[in-house]
Design a protein around this motif. Structure first.
Motif, mmCIF file in Angstrom:
data_model
loop_
_atom_site.group_PDB
_atom_site.id
_atom_site.type_symbol
_atom_site.label_atom_id
_atom_site.label_comp_id
_atom_site.label_asym_id
_atom_site.label_seq_id
_atom_site.Cartn_x
_atom_site.Cartn_y
_atom_site.Cartn_z
ATOM 1 N N ARG A 179 0.813 -1.211 0.000
ATOM 2 C CA ARG A 179 0.000 0.000 0.000
ATOM 3 C C ARG A 179 0.843 1.256 0.000
ATOM 4 N N GLY A 180 1.820 1.301 0.913
ATOM 5 C CA GLY A 180 2.601 2.521 1.060
ATOM 6 C C GLY A 180 3.273 2.978 -0.214
ATOM 7 N N GLU A 181 3.838 2.050 -0.938
ATOM 8 C CA GLU A 181 4.559 2.431 -2.153
ATOM 9 C C GLU A 181 3.594 2.869 -3.244
ATOM 10 N N ARG A 182 2.385 2.296 -3.252
ATOM 11 C CA ARG A 182 1.412 2.715 -4.251
ATOM 12 C C ARG A 182 0.971 4.153 -3.992
ATOM 13 N N THR A 183 0.621 4.459 -2.751
ATOM 14 C CA THR A 183 0.218 5.840 -2.462
ATOM 15 C C THR A 183 1.385 6.792 -2.667
ATOM 16 N N ARG A 184 2.563 6.338 -2.357
ATOM 17 C CA ARG A 184 3.731 7.188 -2.572
ATOM 18 C C ARG A 184 3.874 7.568 -4.043
ATOM 19 N N ALA A 185 3.714 6.593 -4.905
ATOM 20 C CA ALA A 185 3.801 6.878 -6.338
ATOM 21 C C ALA A 185 2.654 7.774 -6.784
ATOM 22 N N ALA A 186 1.455 7.513 -6.243
ATOM 23 C CA ALA A 186 0.298 8.322 -6.630
ATOM 24 C C ALA A 186 0.495 9.765 -6.196
ATOM 25 N N VAL A 187 1.037 9.959 -5.006
ATOM 26 C CA VAL A 187 1.276 11.320 -4.516
ATOM 27 C C VAL A 187 2.257 12.044 -5.427
ATOM 28 N N LEU A 188 3.321 11.354 -5.821
ATOM 29 C CA LEU A 188 4.310 11.999 -6.689
ATOM 30 C C LEU A 188 3.693 12.376 -8.031
ATOM 31 N N ASP A 189 2.885 11.480 -8.580
ATOM 32 C CA ASP A 189 2.231 11.802 -9.849
ATOM 33 C C ASP A 189 1.337 13.030 -9.696
ATOM 34 N N GLN A 190 0.523 13.016 -8.653
ATOM 35 C CA GLN A 190 -0.404 14.121 -8.451
ATOM 36 C C GLN A 190 0.342 15.426 -8.190
ATOM 37 N N ALA A 191 1.396 15.351 -7.412
ATOM 38 C CA ALA A 191 2.167 16.563 -7.120
ATOM 39 C C ALA A 191 2.793 17.116 -8.384
ATOM 40 N N LEU A 192 3.336 16.245 -9.204
ATOM 41 C CA LEU A 192 3.926 16.698 -10.469
ATOM 42 C C LEU A 192 2.863 17.325 -11.358
ATOM 43 N N LEU A 193 1.665 16.761 -11.300
ATOM 44 C CA LEU A 193 0.571 17.337 -12.092
ATOM 45 C C LEU A 193 0.212 18.732 -11.587
ATOM 46 N N LEU A 194 0.058 18.850 -10.282
ATOM 47 C CA LEU A 194 -0.325 20.148 -9.713
ATOM 48 C C LEU A 194 0.784 21.186 -9.894
ATOM 49 N N THR A 195 1.983 20.707 -10.120
ATOM 50 C CA THR A 195 3.081 21.648 -10.351
ATOM 51 C C THR A 195 2.806 22.544 -11.548
ATOM 52 N N THR A 196 2.046 22.021 -12.518
ATOM 53 C CA THR A 196 1.765 22.817 -13.705
ATOM 54 C C THR A 196 0.785 23.949 -13.419
ATOM 55 N N VAL A 197 0.183 23.945 -12.258
ATOM 56 C CA VAL A 197 -0.807 24.987 -11.943
ATOM 57 C C VAL A 197 -0.130 26.215 -11.344
ATOM 58 N N ALA A 198 0.632 26.008 -10.280
ATOM 59 C CA ALA A 198 1.224 27.144 -9.571
ATOM 60 C C ALA A 198 2.715 26.980 -9.381
ATOM 61 N N GLY A 199 3.308 26.074 -10.122
ATOM 62 C CA GLY A 199 4.738 25.896 -10.006
ATOM 63 C C GLY A 199 5.127 25.013 -8.834
ATOM 64 N N LEU A 200 6.402 24.677 -8.798
ATOM 65 C CA LEU A 200 6.892 23.798 -7.733
ATOM 66 C C LEU A 200 6.828 24.488 -6.372
ATOM 67 N N GLY A 201 7.118 25.762 -6.353
ATOM 68 C CA GLY A 201 7.064 26.490 -5.088
ATOM 69 C C GLY A 201 5.646 26.672 -4.579
ATOM 70 N N GLY A 202 4.705 26.808 -5.494
ATOM 71 C CA GLY A 202 3.312 26.972 -5.096
ATOM 72 C C GLY A 202 2.607 25.666 -4.807
ATOM 73 N N LEU A 203 3.366 24.596 -4.753
ATOM 74 C CA LEU A 203 2.772 23.289 -4.471
ATOM 75 C C LEU A 203 2.181 23.275 -3.067
ATOM 76 N N SER A 204 0.956 22.787 -2.963
ATOM 77 C CA SER A 204 0.265 22.750 -1.674
ATOM 78 C C SER A 204 0.007 21.309 -1.264
ATOM 79 N N LEU A 205 0.502 20.963 -0.065
ATOM 80 C CA LEU A 205 0.297 19.601 0.417
ATOM 81 C C LEU A 205 -1.183 19.312 0.589
#
Lengths: 211, 211
Positions: free
Chosen positions: A9-35
């Motif tokens: 489970r842990g590794e799956r959510t970890r990968a999903a989080v990274l994918d989602q974070a990379l996706l959200l990066t296109t919205v407000a940039g890496l610095g504007g990333l919101s947990l």
DNA sequence: CTATAAAAAGACCGACCGTTCGTAAACATA
DNA sequence: TATGTTTACGAACGGTCGGTCTTTTTATAG
């Protein structure tokens, strides 16, 4: 890992989080990333992220790693296995410049955006991004090198100038990546780039066609 | 304005706020601008800012105007009045490239940073920054044009290529501005740039020295 | 089935954010 | 001096942020 080798489970959510974070990066940039936004978008609790990364900065660095790994495995490595050399630039364009537009530019765009965003803030992320951008530009420079070299060799320029202008081209590509991404400028800039390369590739006075 | 033409209180604080905001921009970028920090740094109440600008976005746009006005009046306009022409490139370097390092690059750095920062966020600010950056690059292109033209004319390149490479140089300058700002890379990059221009300027085979 | 450790959830904290509002001081004008 | 307006202030609001707990769920191993 489980005993049979599947992802737990842990590794799956970890990968999903990274994918989602990379996706959200296109919205407000890496610095504007919101947990919070990352967690909400995944339907996951925000606190769970801290079980995988001890801080936001750690997650941001992981996102950089993720982007790097994605584009390295899927784009750069296949590209480096493509046919090389100066003999048939137009063929090289078909295989390398074509995918360059579609795949490489977004990657360069990510690193360039993030680099500029963190440029004014000293810290681990800024240093890391500088290194990443350098690597990326090295690759872009290699892509553009063939074209520039051809033109300059014909003009009788010295090697120093070639290197300088080649590097400029690489920088130029990264710099213009975000602009190119927006139509209709993209098509016009693409046509300009291709129009610049085409005569160099088809001019029989440069290099003879391979028999 | 008062009846005798002096600045009244409101305009003085307004100018001070813009100066301070532009200064703080170098810390976390235009997007990371904090109204609280601006107010605290000036010893002014945060709410007072909303008497001059209706929102943070309005202040950000005002900061862009401020930067534009500052660099236009103090840098671009004097530069355009400097001696022109190709006859003595080295003299041109002394007057134009010298101030270019000291004054122009920070300005280009500001717009480039802001442009990349807002590139992913659609809105008024992004569109405005795109226009600003275009203008700025037009100027930088003009600065670099002389040097490139000299080199290419000697090499016998066609006008099309000159225009293309000149534009690349302008983009390159803006792109590398943030990197150049950090020592000791700055000195090395500056020396590289000068070493690239110097032989072109002192080579007597290009253009004869003016008598 | 039970024991156990990993993983996810959820409430919560303090800090900072942009913004609003009512009020008081400073000002130009007469 | 009296007046009306501009300008600034302080307090507070609602919201989001990164981060820290404690508790519950879940999957695996014996």
């Amino acid at each position: 890992m489980t005993h049979d080798g599947r992802l737990i489970r842990g590794e799956r959510t970890r990968a999903a989080v990274l994918d989602q974070a990379l996706l959200l990066t296109t919205v407000a940039g890496l610095g504007g990333l919101s947990l919070s936004q990352v967690a909400d978008a995944l339907g996951v609790s925000k606190s769970g992220l801290f079980a995988h990364w001890r801080s936001k900065e750690a997650l941001q660095l992981a996102v950089i790693d993720h982007a790097r790994a994605q584009w390295t495995d899927r784009i750069i490595r296949p590209a480096l296995q493509a046919p090389r050399g100066l003999r048939r630039l137009w063929a090289v364009h078909d295989t390398r410049l074509g995918f360059y537009e579609a795949e490489v530019l977004p990657g360069g765009c990510f690193f360039a955006n993030a680099h500029f965003e963190f440029n004014a803030r000293p810290g681990v992320i800024r240093d890391r991004l500088a290194a990443e951008l350098t690597d990326w530009m090295t690759f872009l420079t290699g892509v553009a090198a063939d074209a520039v070299t051809l033109g300059e060799l014909r003009a009788g320029a010295v090697a120093e100038d070639i290197a300088y202008q080649t590097e400029s081209l690489g920088v130029c590509a990264v710099m213009q990546a975000p602009v190119l991404g927006r139509a209709p400028t993209f098509r016009r800039a693409r046509r300009a780039l291709l129009d610049h390369l085409r005569p160099l590739a088809t001019d029989p006075t440069i290099l003879p066609e391979p028999t």
